[in-house]
Design an enzyme around this catalytic site. Structure first.
Site, short mmCIF file in Angstrom:
data_model
loop_
_atom_site.label_atom_id
_atom_site.label_comp_id
_atom_site.label_asym_id
_atom_site.label_seq_id
_atom_site.Cartn_x
_atom_site.Cartn_y
_atom_site.Cartn_z
CG HIS A 1 8.72 80.04 49.04
ND1 HIS A 1 10.01 79.92 49.50
CD2 HIS A 1 8.81 80.08 47.69
CE1 HIS A 1 10.84 79.88 48.48
NE2 HIS A 1 10.14 79.97 47.36
CD GLN B 1 12.45 77.39 36.66
OE1 GLN B 1 11.41 76.76 36.49
NE2 GLN B 1 12.52 78.43 37.47
N GLY C 1 5.02 85.50 43.30
CA GLY C 1 5.58 86.66 43.98
C GLY C 1 6.04 87.74 43.01
P1 AMP Z 1 10.82 79.90 43.77
O1 AMP Z 1 10.76 78.79 44.75
O2 AMP Z 1 12.01 80.79 43.91
O3 AMP Z 1 10.58 79.45 42.36
O4 AMP Z 1 9.60 80.85 44.13
C1 AMP Z 1 8.29 80.37 44.18
C2 AMP Z 1 7.35 81.53 44.28
O5 AMP Z 1 7.63 82.28 45.45
C3 AMP Z 1 7.50 82.51 43.09
O6 AMP Z 1 6.21 82.95 42.71
C4 AMP Z 1 8.32 83.62 43.69
O7 AMP Z 1 8.13 84.87 43.07
C5 AMP Z 1 7.80 83.64 45.12
N1 AMP Z 1 8.76 84.29 46.00
C6 AMP Z 1 10.07 83.99 46.13
N2 AMP Z 1 10.66 84.85 46.99
C7 AMP Z 1 9.70 85.70 47.43
C8 AMP Z 1 9.67 86.81 48.32
N3 AMP Z 1 10.77 87.23 48.94
N4 AMP Z 1 8.50 87.45 48.50
C9 AMP Z 1 7.37 87.05 47.85
N5 AMP Z 1 7.33 86.00 47.00
C10 AMP Z 1 8.47 85.34 46.79
#
Ligand code: AMP
Length: 289
Positions: free
Chosen positions: A45, A69, A156
């Site tokens: 993040h 979701q 991501g």
């Molecule tokens: P989340 O909190 O899981 O909904 O993720 C929020 C954002 O962080 C999303 O755009 C994810 O794709 C990105 N993200 C989560 N894990 C990673 C990672 N290991 N590397 C890069 N981006 C990430």
């Protein structure tokens, strides 16, 4: 007053407070970068926050665990929530604003997803195994994009199919924002960072490194060994770990996400995997060529 606003990180819980801040930014010609998250932040993040800080005057990070979701109620209930640590991490990273709304701010009426239709893109992989997930995700991303009105929003590649759907969403809904995909950040042993990794016990965490190992082996075989045999071998390699069970492993065209049967079927291909590690479901993907 405004200069001061930009120096210390602000935390907003309401649309009204966010709206006022965004209006001030616009009045002062500040560009806005946006990073939506569900919290339980890690270095993946923070890499998005850093990229957004490099490219914009102001960076807004939202922290909101979006109920619509989650197709599995246990997953929603057990989703890690670490707000205080998250806020400290964002402050350290020099993020400008945290938007951490109550559900009533984003779902003023019913807590239900809007009825989007992403057709093929939501019928495969995560869409197939998590029914309704992408409609819920798109509902919240659309509402957040309309509230924050960013110039650029950062997502991501860890959630590559989600990124494809968001690109489709902003095109269909004509939301004026540039969507930026960012590379996957991994632990030293290659496991893709994920908020869900904290749920793994020590043997599960150790085994989980096998997911990326198998994806890398698949990448080594791409364009030389038989595609379907390579796919079967990768599934076998992951399932050979006592704590890992493949839900799906697919090789698709990187642009269209259509399945391919032969390496010559696509100019660029990606492998996508979902693995159950005990009760925890992890996803990962890799560019093969
Ligand atoms: P989340 O909190 O899981 O909904 O993720 C929020 C954002 O962080 C999303 O755009 C994810 O794709 C990105 N993200 C989560 N894990 C990673 C990672 N290991 N590397 C890069 N981006 C990430």
């Amino acid at each position: 007053m405004l200069a001061l606003l930009y120096l210390t990180m602000q935390v907003f819980n309401t649309n009204a407070a966010l709206k006022k801040f965004i209006a001030d930014c616009r009045a002062n010609n500040k560009s806005i970068g946006f990073v939506p998250t569900m919290g339980a932040l890690h270095a993946g993040h923070i890499s998005l926050i850093n990229r957004a800080l490099d490219e914009n005057d102001i960076v807004v990070c939202s922290i909101y665990v979006n109920p619509t979701q989650f197709n599995n109620p246990d997953d929603l209930e057990n989703y890690p929530r670490t707000l205080e640590t998250d806020i400290a991490l964002l402050e350290k990273a020099k993020c400008s604003v945290v938007f951490n709304p109550e559900t009533s701010e984003l779902y003023p009426e019913e807590v239900v997803a809007d009825n989007f239709d992403f057709e093929y893109l939501e019928s495969i992989m995560e869409g197939k195994f998590r029914p309704g997930h992408f409609k819920g995700m798109a509902t919240i991303v659309k509402r957040l994009l309309l509230a924050v009105q960013p110039d650029k929003a950062y997502f991501g590649e860890k959630d590559f199919q989600q990124l494809a759907i968001i690109n489709d969403l902003v095109r269909r809904e004509k939301i004026p924002v540039e969507i930026i995909g960012c590379p996957i950040v991994r632990e030293i042993d290659g496991l893709a960072m994920s908020s869900r990794n904290v749920r793994l016990n020590a043997p599960q965490r150790h085994a989980a490194a096998g997911i990326y190992e198998a994806l890398n082996e698949l990448k080594e075989r791409a364009n030389s060994k038989d595609l379907n045999k390579s796919l079967a071998k990768a599934i076998e390699t992951i399932n050979a770990h006592p704590h890992l069970a493949v839900e799906y492993l697919e090789i698709v065209d990187s642009g269209t996400l259509l399945p391919i049967n032969d390496w010559t079927d696509a100019k660029s291909a990606r492998a996508f995997v979902a693995v159950l590690v005990g009760q925890t479901r992890l996803i990962d993907n890799i560019l093969l060529y």
